[in-house]
Design a protein around this motif. Structure first.
Motif, PDB file in Angstrom:
ATOM      1  N   LEU A  53      42.915  45.786  34.426  1.00  0.00           N
ATOM      2  CA  LEU A  53      41.816  45.357  35.350  1.00  0.00           C
ATOM      3  C   LEU A  53      41.037  46.768  35.928  1.00  0.00           C
ATOM      4  N   TYR A  54      39.807  46.717  35.850  1.00  0.00           N
ATOM      5  CA  TYR A  54      39.077  47.800  36.473  1.00  0.00           C
ATOM      6  C   TYR A  54      38.218  47.371  37.723  1.00  0.00           C
ATOM      7  N   VAL A  55      38.094  48.297  38.796  1.00  0.00           N
ATOM      8  CA  VAL A  55      37.202  47.810  39.923  1.00  0.00           C
ATOM      9  C   VAL A  55      36.293  48.966  40.319  1.00  0.00           C
ATOM     10  N   LEU A  56      34.993  48.648  40.238  1.00  0.00           N
ATOM     11  CA  LEU A  56      33.984  49.517  40.462  1.00  0.00           C
ATOM     12  C   LEU A  56      33.466  49.623  42.006  1.00  0.00           C
ATOM     13  N   ARG A  57      33.797  50.449  42.725  1.00  0.00           N
ATOM     14  CA  ARG A  57      33.436  50.592  43.983  1.00  0.00           C
ATOM     15  C   ARG A  57      32.139  51.043  44.175  1.00  0.00           C
ATOM     16  N   ALA A  58      31.086  50.212  44.602  1.00  0.00           N
ATOM     17  CA  ALA A  58      29.665  50.812  44.392  1.00  0.00           C
ATOM     18  C   ALA A  58      29.227  51.524  45.552  1.00  0.00           C
ATOM     19  N   GLU A  59      28.338  52.666  45.077  1.00  0.00           N
ATOM     20  CA  GLU A  59      27.877  53.503  45.911  1.00  0.00           C
ATOM     21  C   GLU A  59      26.425  53.255  45.984  1.00  0.00           C
ATOM     22  N   GLU A  60      25.859  52.387  45.127  1.00  0.00           N
ATOM     23  CA  GLU A  60      24.446  52.246  44.953  1.00  0.00           C
ATOM     24  C   GLU A  60      24.301  50.966  44.344  1.00  0.00           C
ATOM     25  N   SER A 116      46.596  43.412  36.891  1.00  0.00           N
ATOM     26  CA  SER A 116      46.026  43.287  35.496  1.00  0.00           C
ATOM     27  C   SER A 116      46.293  42.115  34.683  1.00  0.00           C
ATOM     28  N   VAL A 117      47.858  41.806  34.892  1.00  0.00           N
ATOM     29  CA  VAL A 117      48.404  40.799  34.323  1.00  0.00           C
ATOM     30  C   VAL A 117      48.096  39.458  34.711  1.00  0.00           C
ATOM     31  N   ALA A 118      47.814  39.365  36.071  1.00  0.00           N
ATOM     32  CA  ALA A 118      47.422  38.031  36.616  1.00  0.00           C
ATOM     33  C   ALA A 118      45.957  37.715  36.293  1.00  0.00           C
ATOM     34  N   ASP A 119      45.102  38.815  36.240  1.00  0.00           N
ATOM     35  CA  ASP A 119      43.858  38.677  35.782  1.00  0.00           C
ATOM     36  C   ASP A 119      43.685  38.169  34.410  1.00  0.00           C
ATOM     37  N   LEU A 120      44.432  38.599  33.495  1.00  0.00           N
ATOM     38  CA  LEU A 120      44.439  37.949  32.048  1.00  0.00           C
ATOM     39  C   LEU A 120      44.734  36.569  32.010  1.00  0.00           C
ATOM     40  N   HIS A 121      46.023  36.360  32.740  1.00  0.00           N
ATOM     41  CA  HIS A 121      46.431  34.947  32.699  1.00  0.00           C
ATOM     42  C   HIS A 121      45.745  33.984  33.690  1.00  0.00           C
TER      43      HIS A 121
END
Length: 207
Positions: free
Chosen positions: A169-176, A115-120
């Motif tokens: 950081l959030y990750v959406l794992r797709a089902e559709e 999450s920190v790496a994502d922001l920076h």
């Protein structure tokens, strides 16, 4: 108001890949090449514990084999809703090419380091906004925001690695995943991918 009075690209679902991610990346790239502004902009729909929905617009940070990535403060409305109901839907609309993509699935929060790496990796402005924090809380006045923002910008320039503990950081794992190609004669093409029994199944939907 007129809709799609421009030449739209064609889409043959018979040529679609077995999985949705390569097609999503292709459509995102083609939207950017067609001049669609901010093609990584998307809507995010979540729901609270009672099932009441809410939706907002934000930026896609990445899309890879893990899923579709976005970020926010844990204490924001979306963060609180995802904590109690970790499912969401995404919507992309690229008017310039008459296309949209809908994604639905489960959401997980990445760890603190990622999450920190994502922001920076993002801009100074993004860090400044993160440092302001208090997202979705009641604001007393525009002047209060201006003071907090000025201080956050100053710190972001001075400390480009400044920590923002609530940034997640959030990750959406797709089902559709549904791909929609608009047609001026309203013969829209809708190709839907569903993840079942360890594999992706494709189906066409009536428009």
């Amino acid at each position: 108001m007129r809709v799609w009075d421009i030449e739209l690209p064609s889409f043959d679902p018979a040529t679609a890949p077995d999985e949705p991610l390569p097609l999503f990346r292709q459509w995102l790239r083609e939207a950017a090449e067609a001049g669609v502004p901010e093609p990584h902009t998307m809507t995010l729909a979540t729901a609270d514990a009672s099932g009441d929905p809410s939706v907002r617009t934000l930026m896609l940070h990445d899309a890879d084999e893990r899923g579709w990535h976005f970020a926010s403060h844990r204490g924001s409305r979306k963060g609180r809703e995802l904590a109690v109901r970790p499912r969401a839907a995404l919507g992309f609309y690229w008017a310039g090419v008459g296309r949209q993509v809908r994604v639905r699935g489960s959401v997980t929060a990445a760890g603190p380091e990622e999450s920190v790496a994502d922001l920076h990796r993002r801009s100074t402005g993004a860090l400044a906004a993160g440092l302001v924090g208090r997202q979705s809380e009641v604001l007393g006045s525009a002047e209060e925001l201006a003071r907090a923002s000025d201080a956050a910008w100053e710190r972001a320039r001075r400390e480009p690695e400044a920590p923002v503990p609530s940034w997640t950081l959030y990750v959406l794992r797709a089902e559709e995943v549904e791909f929609f190609q608009g047609d001026a004669q309203r013969r829209h093409i809708r190709l839907n991918y569903r993840y079942e029994s360890g594999r992706w199944v494709q189906e066409l939907l009536w428009p």
